[in-house]
Motif scaffolding. Structure first.
Motif: not given
Ligand code: PGA
Length: 253
Positions: A220-221, A246-253
């Protein structure tokens, strides 16, 4: 487009044995994650260990502070050139835990920022307000002042390819992260402040959020327009939680 970035801030944790395990676990879990940049900021003595384990991998490493001076009779200080010797690419500057405990002034922090850039290190400048300042509604003023010393001493152009980490002090290590709306509002404020002076620098500036980021709140961030990733303390000490972030960051690209 700015690629997402997640920075681990190990603070003053670890030893040779536990670091080795954590580095190895990071490598196992994160090597295939090619669309997120990951940097591990370790205590100074472990830079050599980071270099020997992480070189030629996808993970970069950095330090948590540096001297404002290039060299000289400054007992206990570590220069930008020394960090470069150990392959560091990034350095955290002005973290609130240092700014309060070691009375770092905005002027010192600005000099460190330029010292890092001059040596080819990417500065990760921490800014953020206290709870009292937020409750008083002066958080933008506080963060603006933290940026202004650098802007006025140097220029807004120095923010191109640098990193600012918005770290509300009330959110660091408390388990109470800023909401995505609170964080996005401050990130947009920071970017627009730089953009008003230098649009190119503003678009090349990465703005991270730091303060109780965990695998549950990361998406969400990170999905917010001006949040380019995170600076992670506590959860970076657990490889599984760090991988989740890190996976959350990847899913937000
Ligand atoms: P935290 O620390 O993730 O433990 O809140 C963040 C930071 O201080 O950079």
């Amino acid at each position: 487009m700015r690629q997402k970035l997640v920075v681990a801030n190990w603070k003053m944790h670890g030893n040779l044995a536990t670091n080795q395990q954590l580095f190895k676990a990071y490598l196992e879990k994160l090597s295939t994650l090619t669309d997120v940049d990951v940097v591990v900021c370790v205590p100074y003595p472990y830079l050599a260990q980071a270099q020997s384990i992480l070189k030629d991998t996808r993970l970069a490493w950095g330090a948590q502070n540096l001297s404002k001076d290039a060299q000289g009779a400054f007992t206990g200080e570590v220069s930008a050139g020394m960090l470069k010797d150990f392959g560091a690419t990034h350095v955290i500057i002005g973290h609130s835990e240092r700014a309060t405990a070691y009375c770092e002034s905005d002027e010192n922090i600005a000099t460190k920022f330029i010292q890092a850039k001059a040596h080819g290190l990417t500065p990760i400048l921490c800014v953020g307000e206290t709870l009292i300042e937020r409750e008083a509604g002066v958080m933008e003023m506080v963060v603006a002042k933290q940026l202004d010393t650098i802007i006025h001493t140097y220029s807004a152009a120095v923010f191109a390819d640098a990193i600012v980490s918005y770290e509300p002090i009330w959110a660091i290590g408390t388990g109470l992260a800023a909401s995505s709306d609170q964080a996005q509002a401050m990130h947009a404020f920071i970017r627009s402040k730089i953009a008003a002076l230098d649009e190119d620098a503003a678009s090349r500036l990465k703005i991270l959020y730091g303060g109780s980021v965990n695998p549950q709140n990361a998406v969400q961030l990170f999905v917010m327009q001006d949040i380019d990733g995170g600076l992670v303390g506590r959860c970076s000490l657990n490889a599984q939680e760090f991988e989740g972030i890190c996976r959350a960051a990847s899913s937000c690209q």
